[in-house]
Design a protein around this motif. Structure first.
Motif, PDB file in Angstrom:
ATOM      1  N   GLU A 183      -2.990  -6.945  -8.527  1.00 42.03           N
ATOM      2  CA  GLU A 183      -1.735  -7.619  -8.855  1.00 42.03           C
ATOM      3  C   GLU A 183      -0.620  -7.246  -7.885  1.00 42.03           C
ATOM      4  OE1 GLU A 183       0.408  -8.829 -13.002  1.00 42.03           O
ATOM      5  OE2 GLU A 183      -0.134  -6.715 -12.771  1.00 42.03           O
ATOM      6  N   ALA A 184      -0.549  -5.963  -7.534  1.00 43.88           N
ATOM      7  CA  ALA A 184       0.494  -5.531  -6.603  1.00 43.88           C
ATOM      8  C   ALA A 184       0.283  -6.158  -5.224  1.00 43.88           C
ATOM      9  CB  ALA A 184       0.500  -4.012  -6.487  1.00 43.88           C
ATOM     10  N   THR A 185      -0.984  -6.233  -4.792  1.00 45.33           N
ATOM     11  CA  THR A 185      -1.296  -6.809  -3.482  1.00 45.33           C
ATOM     12  C   THR A 185      -0.908  -8.282  -3.427  1.00 45.33           C
ATOM     13  OG1 THR A 185      -3.127  -5.264  -3.147  1.00 45.33           O
ATOM     14  CG2 THR A 185      -3.131  -7.281  -1.820  1.00 45.33           C
ATOM     15  N   TYR A 186      -1.343  -9.039  -4.427  1.00 41.64           N
ATOM     16  CA  TYR A 186      -1.042 -10.466  -4.414  1.00 41.64           C
ATOM     17  C   TYR A 186       0.419 -10.743  -4.754  1.00 41.64           C
ATOM     18  CZ  TYR A 186      -5.794 -11.992  -3.553  1.00 41.64           C
ATOM     19  OH  TYR A 186      -6.996 -12.234  -2.961  1.00 41.64           O
ATOM     20  N   GLY A 187       1.040  -9.844  -5.511  1.00 35.06           N
ATOM     21  CA  GLY A 187       2.468  -9.994  -5.762  1.00 35.06           C
ATOM     22  C   GLY A 187       3.252  -9.856  -4.474  1.00 35.06           C
ATOM     23  N   TRP A 188       2.857  -8.893  -3.642  1.00 35.16           N
ATOM     24  CA  TRP A 188       3.521  -8.693  -2.354  1.00 35.16           C
ATOM     25  C   TRP A 188       3.275  -9.867  -1.413  1.00 35.16           C
ATOM     26  CZ3 TRP A 188       6.952  -5.348  -0.320  1.00 35.16           C
ATOM     27  CH2 TRP A 188       7.088  -5.316   1.083  1.00 35.16           C
ATOM     28  N   LEU A 189       2.009 -10.314  -1.354  1.00 35.68           N
ATOM     29  CA  LEU A 189       1.655 -11.400  -0.443  1.00 35.68           C
ATOM     30  C   LEU A 189       2.288 -12.727  -0.856  1.00 35.68           C
ATOM     31  CD1 LEU A 189      -2.143 -10.615   0.153  1.00 35.68           C
ATOM     32  CD2 LEU A 189      -0.229 -10.199   1.715  1.00 35.68           C
ATOM     33  N   SER A 190       2.399 -12.943  -2.179  1.00 37.02           N
ATOM     34  CA  SER A 190       2.939 -14.223  -2.663  1.00 37.02           C
ATOM     35  C   SER A 190       4.447 -14.192  -2.821  1.00 37.02           C
ATOM     36  CB  SER A 190       2.296 -14.587  -4.013  1.00 37.02           C
ATOM     37  OG  SER A 190       2.683 -13.657  -5.014  1.00 37.02           O
ATOM     38  N   GLY A 191       5.037 -13.009  -2.735  1.00 37.54           N
ATOM     39  CA  GLY A 191       6.481 -12.881  -2.898  1.00 37.54           C
ATOM     40  C   GLY A 191       6.941 -12.940  -4.337  1.00 37.54           C
ATOM     41  N   SER A 192       6.008 -12.722  -5.301  1.00 35.81           N
ATOM     42  CA  SER A 192       6.344 -12.818  -6.720  1.00 35.81           C
ATOM     43  C   SER A 192       6.823 -11.482  -7.275  1.00 35.81           C
ATOM     44  CB  SER A 192       5.133 -13.302  -7.528  1.00 35.81           C
ATOM     45  OG  SER A 192       5.398 -13.210  -8.912  1.00 35.81           O
ATOM     46  N   MET A 193       8.108 -11.415  -7.635  1.00 36.93           N
ATOM     47  CA  MET A 193       8.641 -10.210  -8.261  1.00 36.93           C
ATOM     48  C   MET A 193       8.072 -10.035  -9.660  1.00 36.93           C
ATOM     49  SD  MET A 193      10.377  -7.628  -7.622  1.00 36.93           S
ATOM     50  CE  MET A 193      10.326  -6.273  -8.813  1.00 36.93           C
ATOM     51  N   ALA A 194       7.748 -11.152 -10.317  1.00 38.42           N
ATOM     52  CA  ALA A 194       7.168 -11.064 -11.654  1.00 38.42           C
ATOM     53  C   ALA A 194       5.818 -10.344 -11.610  1.00 38.42           C
ATOM     54  CB  ALA A 194       7.010 -12.454 -12.260  1.00 38.42           C
ATOM     55  N   LEU A 195       4.999 -10.681 -10.611  1.00 40.03           N
ATOM     56  CA  LEU A 195       3.707 -10.008 -10.465  1.00 40.03           C
ATOM     57  C   LEU A 195       3.894  -8.539 -10.129  1.00 40.03           C
ATOM     58  CD1 LEU A 195       1.376 -12.527  -8.564  1.00 40.03           C
ATOM     59  CD2 LEU A 195       1.219 -11.780 -10.945  1.00 40.03           C
TER      60      LEU A 195
END
Length: 306
Positions: free
Chosen positions: A42-54
């Motif tokens: 989740e942290a990896t894809y949150g960073w890559l997608s720019g999602s603060m929610a993730l």
């Protein structure tokens, strides 16, 4: 043993350990492994997608992994035998673990809220579909982990904490999924930080209950589910008892409760059967598994604990 100070320690049959900790070692292990893997994902894809929610949800899940580790470690320590120095064993470590878990959540709340407000001031592009897929995986993992702790949530604050954390995480992940779809349909970037803020509120709400309960237990408050007035009334109504003093009820751990009391009985000591009957009653109807009673024929001078 003087008549005025006879001291008897009575336990209910079966050892008198009411609501002893069930073995949730396997549930803790599976939950830790699954959630550790999901935090990384989740942290990896949150960073890559720019999602603060993730990223916010990943931070929350990381605190839950630490909470599971603490709770598991405390449950193992609580089963260790007493020693000459730690005469109660390490049972109270479960209370310390609950308090530490509440502290970890407070730190997570502060960090997530700080970054969320920054993101609200400067919205960033977000990949909605990535949010939906990753959070969907989170729903499955968190709901599955919560189910493993469901049966023990009524009798152990640590297990209850694990259950509530996982159940709340499943709901939070559902919120992220909804936010992802909303972003895909509207393109509104403000949705992501707002959802992140909602996550913070959800975490704070659950943390308050855990913090309150763990602080009360740390201060040796009468555990929830035990009525001091009910216990006092029962003891006062016993045949031959004219007075009660130095009544103390406190948690030995997150699952075990102890009681000590002085019963003034001018007619003399009624015998061991009387004490065993009291212990059984307190065990079965008042959830107190460790009972220590002192029988006195006359009232001692009132001290600081009266």
């Amino acid at each position: 043993m003087g008549i005025g100070h006879s001291h008897d320690h009575a336990h209910a049959p079966g050892g008198g350990h009411a609501h002893a900790p069930a073995d949730f070692g396997r549930a803790f292990l599976i939950g830790i492994i699954l959630n550790t893997g999901f935090v990384i994902l989740e942290a990896t894809y949150g960073w890559l997608s720019g999602s603060m929610a993730l990223i916010a949800d990943a931070g929350h899940n990381l605190s839950d992994v630490l909470a599971l580790l603490l709770a598991w470690g405390a449950s193992v320590a609580a089963k260790k035998p007493a020693t000459s120095r730690f005469t109660y064993g390490y049972k109270s470590s479960t209370i310390l673990a609950a308090l530490a878990n509440a502290g970890l959540l407070l730190v997570a709340i502060g960090a997530i809220a700080f970054e969320t407000f920054n993101r609200m001031a400067e919205p960033a592009p977000v990949q909605g579909m990535t949010m939906v897929i990753v959070a969907g995986i989170g729903i499955a993992i968190n709901a599955g982990t919560a189910v493993m702790f469901m049966r023990g949530r009524q009798h152990d604050i640590n297990v209850r904490g694990a259950f509530l954390h996982m159940a709340a995480d499943a709901l939070v992940s559902l919120g992220v999924v909804i936010a992802g779809f909303a972003i895909l349909m509207t393109g509104a970037l403000w949705i992501d930080p707002v959802v992140s803020l909602v996550i913070v509120v959800v975490i704070a709400w659950g943390t308050w209950g855990l913090l309150k309960d763990s602080v009360e237990m740390s201060l040796l408050a009468v555990p929830k589910g035990v009525s001091e007035s009910g216990v006092r009334g029962y003891l006062a109504g016993l045949e031959g008892v004219t007075e009660i003093h130095d009544l103390h009820i406190w948690p030995m751990s997150t699952t075990e409760t102890a009681l000590t009391a002085h019963l003034v009985m001018p007619g003399g000591h009624p015998g061991d059967a009387f004490l065993r009957e009291i212990a059984e009653e307190l065990e079965h109807h008042h959830r107190i598994g460790h009972t220590t009673l002192q029988i006195e024929m006359t009232r001692k001078p009132c001290g600081i604990d009266c």
